[in-house]
Motif scaffolding. Structure first.
Motif, PDB file in Angstrom:
ATOM      1  N   ILE A 115       0.860  -1.183   0.000  1.00  0.00           N
ATOM      2  CA  ILE A 115       0.000   0.000   0.000  1.00  0.00           C
ATOM      3  C   ILE A 115       0.900   1.238   0.000  1.00  0.00           C
ATOM      4  N   GLY A 116       0.827   2.038  -1.083  1.00  0.00           N
ATOM      5  CA  GLY A 116       1.676   3.226  -1.226  1.00  0.00           C
ATOM      6  C   GLY A 116       2.736   2.996  -2.286  1.00  0.00           C
ATOM      7  N   ALA A 117       2.741   3.872  -3.327  1.00  0.00           N
ATOM      8  CA  ALA A 117       3.708   3.715  -4.430  1.00  0.00           C
ATOM      9  C   ALA A 117       4.733   4.843  -4.441  1.00  0.00           C
ATOM     10  N   GLY A 118       5.188   5.250  -3.232  1.00  0.00           N
ATOM     11  CA  GLY A 118       6.311   6.185  -3.136  1.00  0.00           C
ATOM     12  C   GLY A 118       7.621   5.384  -3.138  1.00  0.00           C
ATOM     13  N   GLN A 178      -3.427   7.875  -4.974  1.00  0.00           N
ATOM     14  CA  GLN A 178      -3.171   9.002  -5.885  1.00  0.00           C
ATOM     15  C   GLN A 178      -2.420   8.449  -7.102  1.00  0.00           C
ATOM     16  N   ALA A 183       4.834  12.269  -0.991  1.00  0.00           N
ATOM     17  CA  ALA A 183       6.043  13.101  -0.794  1.00  0.00           C
ATOM     18  C   ALA A 183       7.140  12.798  -1.813  1.00  0.00           C
ATOM     19  N   ASN A 241       9.725  16.279  -2.797  1.00  0.00           N
ATOM     20  CA  ASN A 241      10.735  16.630  -1.784  1.00  0.00           C
ATOM     21  C   ASN A 241      11.900  17.426  -2.355  1.00  0.00           C
ATOM     22  N   GLY A 242      12.824  17.805  -1.457  1.00  0.00           N
ATOM     23  CA  GLY A 242      13.964  18.624  -1.855  1.00  0.00           C
ATOM     24  C   GLY A 242      15.047  17.853  -2.590  1.00  0.00           C
ATOM     25  N   TYR A 250       0.921  10.126   4.440  1.00  0.00           N
ATOM     26  CA  TYR A 250      -0.400  10.173   3.782  1.00  0.00           C
ATOM     27  C   TYR A 250      -1.330   9.084   4.330  1.00  0.00           C
ATOM     28  N   SER A 302      -8.120   4.360   6.651  1.00  0.00           N
ATOM     29  CA  SER A 302      -8.198   2.915   6.394  1.00  0.00           C
ATOM     30  C   SER A 302      -7.280   2.149   7.342  1.00  0.00           C
ATOM     31  N   GLY A 350       4.036  19.206   0.816  1.00  0.00           N
ATOM     32  CA  GLY A 350       3.721  17.779   0.925  1.00  0.00           C
ATOM     33  C   GLY A 350       3.832  17.388   2.386  1.00  0.00           C
ATOM     34  N   ASN A 351       3.451  16.163   2.685  1.00  0.00           N
ATOM     35  CA  ASN A 351       3.466  15.705   4.082  1.00  0.00           C
ATOM     36  C   ASN A 351       4.678  14.847   4.380  1.00  0.00           C
ATOM     37  N   TYR A 400       9.951   8.634   8.475  1.00  0.00           N
ATOM     38  CA  TYR A 400      11.292   9.124   8.096  1.00  0.00           C
ATOM     39  C   TYR A 400      11.548  10.554   8.570  1.00  0.00           C
ATOM     40  N   GLY A 406      13.540  11.115   3.872  1.00  0.00           N
ATOM     41  CA  GLY A 406      13.238   9.789   3.321  1.00  0.00           C
ATOM     42  C   GLY A 406      13.901   9.426   1.999  1.00  0.00           C
ATOM     43  N   VAL A 429      16.841   8.771   1.339  1.00  0.00           N
ATOM     44  CA  VAL A 429      17.726   7.641   1.627  1.00  0.00           C
ATOM     45  C   VAL A 429      16.978   6.568   2.419  1.00  0.00           C
ATOM     46  N   ALA A 460      13.707   5.907   3.051  1.00  0.00           N
ATOM     47  CA  ALA A 460      12.500   5.241   2.549  1.00  0.00           C
ATOM     48  C   ALA A 460      12.879   4.100   1.601  1.00  0.00           C
TER      49      ALA A 460
END
Ligand SMILES: Cc1cc2nc3c(=O)[nH]c(=O)nc-3n(C[C@H](O)[C@H](O)[C@H](O)COP(=O)(O)OP(=O)(O)OC[C@H]3O[C@@H](n4cnc5c(N)ncnc54)[C@H](O)[C@@H]3O)c2cc1C
Length: 433
Positions: free
Chosen positions: A33-36, A59, A65, A69-70, A239, A243, A340-341, A364, A368, A370, A372
């Protein structure tokens, strides 16, 4: 001045992709769950080991994020080395710090091995001492990094500061050369390509609404159908939604915002950021900044201080902070301002953990790029039963945050308290001049 675009500057060169929707497979080995960065990193490792993997994101992939991110490859830990040692004991603290080094090196290897074109440049990072007393701490920290981890790091006295950053704001600082910059959205696009090539199925715009235990593993219900998976890994970080109410009480979403200037002349960029280094500082509400990968703009980030809507004041507040560091930028337009969060947890340590048989990688604390990717890799290795998955980030779940169930109502007060701490630093600075 015209209103800046609220789209991330990064999306110009690497727009978010809408993946053509495929039917949800009724059965798979692992549901993510989550495609970051976290989710895709795990997906790559699992799919390459022959597991059938489905990744769900509510999304477009990366719209959390990971494309906002930076792009500073810091792998930071918020607690000081001393706090880490007190909290976890010296050996465990050292193991976490060593893993940060390994994670950074592994990221750079990954970018090279997978031929990810993400403007990676190992340019180093300057950290500025905002209060005079911070210089000694930064000098000691550079010395420790060099001695204990063999990282090239050194102190920069105030007299030499302008060789690194065109400002007199800081009382000197330190430089560490193991940190650089990536284009975060190009990096995410590269990971997406690698994950799909490995065979992972990515379902964008597909929200997971529930995960229930069954005799064969887990039943994952989504907005487009359900699947049955042997393992489930949650990578929703800042995010996390209703759920997963249990996780939601443990991760505090905090907005971070970045502004991007209009293009500056090569001469001015050469004066303000002569070594094109990444930059940070010691203020409580610290700012982080960097040149754009093409070296034409300054991207300047910090806490946003809001919890809903998209008011104009955080952009102006960031612009003022930028101008206080580089007064010459007062007339320069801000072309992008987006937020972003990030996810904070109570002890501010990123981690891999399990609860009731479900696995998680998150927390993180704004660092993140590095961590994540690394946490996703380690979590996947653990699912595979690979001993390489052992990690200093294997910890108990983060503690629940009292009086918190998802809406960070207390953040404006925290923001105000940190601002007050910084005012105290301003007072110390004024006395030092
Ligand atoms: C403005 C900003 C600047 C930053 N700067 C830096 C930096 O310079 N250096 C650094 O190291 N780190 C930085 N970070 C932090 C870094 O971006 C994150 O730590 C990292 O991207 C986290 O990756 P992730 O994959 O865990 O989470 P994310 O990329 O946030 O992905 C989580 C995903 O979960 C999805 N999701 C949530 N709930 C559900 C659900 N129910 N069903 C399906 N999908 C769901 C979301 O849609 C989201 O896409 C910054 C963050 C921000 C916001």
């Amino acid at each position: 001045m015209s209103k800046p675009s609220s789209e991330a500057y990064w999306w110009q060169a690497a727009p978010l992709t809408t993946i053509p929707q495929r039917p949800i497979e009724p059965v798979c080995d692992v549901a993510i769950i989550g495609a970051g960065y976290t989710g895709l990193s795990a997906a790559i490792t699992l799919a390459r080991a022959g597991r059938s993997v489905q990744v769900f994101d509510k999304q477009r992939p990366g719209e959390g994020a990971s494309t906002r991110n930076g792009g500073i490859t810091s792998g930071n830990l918020r607690p000081s080395d001393a706090t880490l040692a007190t909290r976890f004991g010296t050996p465990a603290a050292a193991a976490i710090l060593e893993e940060g080094k390994a994670a950074r090196e592994d990221l750079y290897r990954f970018i090279a091995d997978e031929e990810i074109d993400c403007d990676f440049a190992l340019v180093g990072r300057f950290a500025g001492a905002y209060a005079p007393k911070d210089y000694d701490t930064l000098a000691r920290s550079a010395d420790t990094l060099q001695r204990t981890l063999g990282i090239e790091a050194y102190a920069v006295p105030r007299t030499e500061q302008r060789g690194f950053l065109g400002t007199d704001t800081y009382h000197g600082g330190n430089v560490r050369m193991d940190i650089g910059g990536i284009h975060p959205a190009k990096f995410h696009a590269g990971m997406l390509r690698v994950a799909q090539a490995a065979g992972a199925v990515i379902h964008g715009e597909t929200a997971v609404s529930g995960v229930a235990e069954t005799s064969a593993g887990w039943q994952i219900t989504t907005s487009r159908g359900a699947t049955q998976a042997r393992d489930v890994l949650t990578c929703t970080n800042g995010y996390t939604d209703r759920s997963d109410r249990w996780l939601r009480r443990r991760l505090v979403p905090v907005r971070s915002r970045i502004i991007a200037t209009a293009p500056l002349s090569a001469n001015l960029m050469g004066e303000l950021m002569p070594r094109r280094m990444m930059a940070t500082e010691t203020r409580q509400l610290h700012y982080y900044y960097r040149p754009s990968p093409d070296g034409t703009r300054i991207l300047f980030g910090g806490r946003d201080g809001t919890i809903s809507g998209d008011p104009a004041w955080p952009t102006e507040s960031l612009r003022k902070a930028l101008v206080s560091i580089f007064p010459v930028l007062d007339d320069v337009p801000i072309e992008h301002s987006w937020f972003g969060n990030v996810a904070m947890n109570r002890d501010m340590i990123p981690r891999i953990f399990a609860h009731g048989g479900k696995r998680y990688a998150a927390g993180y604390c704004g660092s993140g790029t590095v961590w994540a990717r690394w946490a996703g890799l380690k979590a996947a290795q653990q699912i595979l039963g690979d001993t390489a998955g052992a990690s200093a980030l294997d910890m108990r779940p983060p503690a629940a945050v009292p009086f918190f169930n998802g809406k960070p109502w207390f953040m404006p007060a925290v923001f105000a308290w940190m601002t007050a701490q910084d005012k105290l630093s301003d007072y110390q600075r004024a006395r030092a001049h």
